[in-house]
Design a protein around this motif. Structure first.
Motif, PDB file in Angstrom:
ATOM      1  N   LEU A 117       0.855  -1.183   0.000  1.00  0.00           N
ATOM      2  CA  LEU A 117       0.000   0.000   0.000  1.00  0.00           C
ATOM      3  C   LEU A 117       0.894   1.237   0.000  1.00  0.00           C
ATOM      4  O   LEU A 117       1.715   1.411   0.901  1.00  0.00           O
ATOM      5  N   PHE A 118       0.730   2.073  -1.006  1.00  0.00           N
ATOM      6  CA  PHE A 118       1.529   3.290  -1.162  1.00  0.00           C
ATOM      7  C   PHE A 118       0.563   4.478  -1.076  1.00  0.00           C
ATOM      8  O   PHE A 118       0.134   5.028  -2.086  1.00  0.00           O
ATOM      9  N   PRO A 119       0.203   4.891   0.149  1.00  0.00           N
ATOM     10  CA  PRO A 119      -0.852   5.881   0.316  1.00  0.00           C
ATOM     11  C   PRO A 119      -0.454   7.310  -0.004  1.00  0.00           C
ATOM     12  O   PRO A 119      -1.289   8.143  -0.336  1.00  0.00           O
ATOM     13  N   GLY A 120       0.842   7.620   0.125  1.00  0.00           N
ATOM     14  CA  GLY A 120       1.309   8.975  -0.121  1.00  0.00           C
ATOM     15  C   GLY A 120       2.820   9.011  -0.132  1.00  0.00           C
ATOM     16  O   GLY A 120       3.484   8.017   0.181  1.00  0.00           O
ATOM     17  N   PRO A 121       3.414  10.138  -0.491  1.00  0.00           N
ATOM     18  CA  PRO A 121       4.875  10.236  -0.553  1.00  0.00           C
ATOM     19  C   PRO A 121       5.536   9.956   0.796  1.00  0.00           C
ATOM     20  O   PRO A 121       5.001  10.293   1.842  1.00  0.00           O
ATOM     21  N   GLY A 122       6.693   9.316   0.734  1.00  0.00           N
ATOM     22  CA  GLY A 122       7.493   9.122   1.937  1.00  0.00           C
ATOM     23  C   GLY A 122       7.538   7.719   2.472  1.00  0.00           C
ATOM     24  O   GLY A 122       8.526   7.322   3.079  1.00  0.00           O
ATOM     25  N   TYR A 123       6.471   6.948   2.290  1.00  0.00           N
ATOM     26  CA  TYR A 123       6.477   5.593   2.848  1.00  0.00           C
ATOM     27  C   TYR A 123       5.455   4.714   2.143  1.00  0.00           C
ATOM     28  O   TYR A 123       4.554   5.181   1.442  1.00  0.00           O
ATOM     29  N   ALA A 124       5.614   3.412   2.345  1.00  0.00           N
ATOM     30  CA  ALA A 124       4.655   2.417   1.892  1.00  0.00           C
ATOM     31  C   ALA A 124       4.542   1.357   2.976  1.00  0.00           C
ATOM     32  O   ALA A 124       5.428   1.234   3.830  1.00  0.00           O
ATOM     33  N   LEU A 125       3.459   0.616   2.952  1.00  0.00           N
ATOM     34  CA  LEU A 125       3.245  -0.471   3.902  1.00  0.00           C
ATOM     35  C   LEU A 125       3.229  -1.790   3.141  1.00  0.00           C
ATOM     36  O   LEU A 125       2.444  -1.967   2.207  1.00  0.00           O
ATOM     37  N   VAL A 126       4.108  -2.684   3.549  1.00  0.00           N
ATOM     38  CA  VAL A 126       4.186  -4.014   2.950  1.00  0.00           C
ATOM     39  C   VAL A 126       3.513  -4.988   3.910  1.00  0.00           C
ATOM     40  O   VAL A 126       3.861  -5.037   5.094  1.00  0.00           O
ATOM     41  N   ALA A 127       2.551  -5.746   3.427  1.00  0.00           N
ATOM     42  CA  ALA A 127       1.827  -6.680   4.301  1.00  0.00           C
ATOM     43  C   ALA A 127       1.635  -8.005   3.591  1.00  0.00           C
ATOM     44  O   ALA A 127       1.488  -8.054   2.363  1.00  0.00           O
ATOM     45  N   GLY A 128       1.624  -9.082   4.369  1.00  0.00           N
ATOM     46  CA  GLY A 128       1.382 -10.372   3.749  1.00  0.00           C
ATOM     47  C   GLY A 128       1.664 -11.535   4.674  1.00  0.00           C
ATOM     48  O   GLY A 128       2.027 -11.360   5.841  1.00  0.00           O
ATOM     49  N   THR A 129       1.491 -12.709   4.130  1.00  0.00           N
ATOM     50  CA  THR A 129       1.800 -13.936   4.843  1.00  0.00           C
ATOM     51  C   THR A 129       3.314 -14.091   4.962  1.00  0.00           C
ATOM     52  O   THR A 129       4.078 -13.362   4.322  1.00  0.00           O
ATOM     53  N   SER A 130       3.739 -15.067   5.744  1.00  0.00           N
ATOM     54  CA  SER A 130       5.180 -15.295   5.895  1.00  0.00           C
ATOM     55  C   SER A 130       5.818 -15.642   4.551  1.00  0.00           C
ATOM     56  O   SER A 130       6.950 -15.245   4.273  1.00  0.00           O
ATOM     57  N   ALA A 131       5.076 -16.363   3.687  1.00  0.00           N
ATOM     58  CA  ALA A 131       5.614 -16.710   2.369  1.00  0.00           C
ATOM     59  C   ALA A 131       5.825 -15.463   1.528  1.00  0.00           C
ATOM     60  O   ALA A 131       6.856 -15.299   0.876  1.00  0.00           O
ATOM     61  N   PHE A 132       4.860 -14.564   1.526  1.00  0.00           N
ATOM     62  CA  PHE A 132       4.978 -13.325   0.764  1.00  0.00           C
ATOM     63  C   PHE A 132       6.097 -12.448   1.316  1.00  0.00           C
ATOM     64  O   PHE A 132       6.925 -11.909   0.577  1.00  0.00           O
ATOM     65  N   LEU A 133       6.150 -12.302   2.647  1.00  0.00           N
ATOM     66  CA  LEU A 133       7.141 -11.425   3.268  1.00  0.00           C
ATOM     67  C   LEU A 133       8.560 -11.963   3.147  1.00  0.00           C
ATOM     68  O   LEU A 133       9.521 -11.197   3.226  1.00  0.00           O
ATOM     69  N   ALA A 134       8.700 -13.273   2.931  1.00  0.00           N
ATOM     70  CA  ALA A 134      10.037 -13.833   2.728  1.00  0.00           C
ATOM     71  C   ALA A 134      10.709 -13.187   1.526  1.00  0.00           C
ATOM     72  O   ALA A 134      11.932 -13.017   1.494  1.00  0.00           O
ATOM     73  N   GLY A 135       9.903 -12.794   0.532  1.00  0.00           N
ATOM     74  CA  GLY A 135      10.443 -12.098  -0.625  1.00  0.00           C
ATOM     75  C   GLY A 135      10.319 -10.602  -0.532  1.00  0.00           C
ATOM     76  O   GLY A 135      11.227  -9.862  -0.905  1.00  0.00           O
TER      77      GLY A 135
END
Length: 262
Positions: free
Chosen positions: A106-124
């Protein structure tokens, strides 16, 4: 290459967010997903694209759904292959979702993004580990506070859950990081082969990252150096190159690193 997506696929992807535009609790609960804030600029860059691309790869998703949340779910989303150049330089107000819904950026605005997911997704998508990503983001938020003051509030919303260990003696034995250190002592003492050490140590490293365990210097440097050693070591003798480390060379290098650390 753009892949056509239908309205139903878009609506499914929109369940990733709640009405306030944040990740929905229901979606996060499915698969025990976790969130890591990460630095970003004003548009998607190679770093964000790499996160969604690698997350899709490790979670087995073959496409990325590209959604502008403020536009709602009326029009079908673009569906792109993870490596598609169309993912680069997209403006904020953006949701990138793995087609199998295992993870999202999720890239809601300039400066940061939020990465979310299962352990399999977050491994990458967050190979540094969720806690490590959160700790690094807190430092980034302080450094960028003058340009983007709201980042510090975001950092406070996602604090690391683990203490960062500094020395080998600080690490509890029943942790994955503790297992990495135990395996180093075992190979140094000749209680396991180089191949057994390599397989076990790399598995413990993956579990350490998945569990959000954190380390800092000098322990972080020690473990990074062991990882570098294993990049030059072939577990399978069939694929050993002349320049690869032998078992004795690997053992001696680990002994040297341990002697300096302990």
């Amino acid at each position: 290459m753009v892949i056509e997506s239908n309205e139903g696929e878009t609506e499914s992807a929109m369940t990733v967010l709640d009405r306030q535009g944040a990740f929905s609790g229901q979606w996060l609960a499915a698969g025990e997903k976790k969130i890591a804030p990460v630095p970003a600029g004003s548009r998607t860059d190679d770093s964000l694209v790499r996160r969604i691309t690698e997350g899709c790869r490790t979670a087995g998703a073959d496409a990325v759904l590209v959604i502008h949340p403020s536009a709602g779910a009326i029009a079908p989303a673009d569906s792109l292959l993870p490596a598609d150049p169309g993912l680069v330089s997209l403006p904020a107000d953006l949701l990138l979702v793995a087609a199998n819904l295992e993870g999202a950026v999720l890239f809601p605005g300039p400066g940061y993004a939020l990465v979310a997911g299962t352990s399999a997704f977050l491994a990458g998508a967050a190979p540094e580990g969720v806690d490590q990503a959160r700790a690094r983001f807190a430092r980034y938020a302080r450094a960028a506070a003058r340009k983007w003051p709201a980042l510090e509030s975001t950092a406070r919303s996602f604090p690391p859950g683990h203490i960062a260990w500094k020395y080998p003696r600080d690490v509890p034995e029943d942790t994955a990081t503790g297992q990495q250190l135990a395996l180093m002592r075992d190979v140094a003492a000749g209680r396991c082969t180089g191949a057994e050490f390599a397989v076990g140590w790399l598995d413990a490293r993956r579990r350490s990252q998945q569990q959000g365990e954190r380390v800092r210097d000098p322990l972080e440097t020690l473990l990074d150096r062991v990882f570098s050693l294993l990049e030059d070591y072939s577990i399978d003798p069939q694929f050993k190159e002349p320049e690869d480390l032998s078992d004795d060379e690997l053992k001696n290098a680990v002994i040297e690193l341990l002697s300096k650390a302990e």
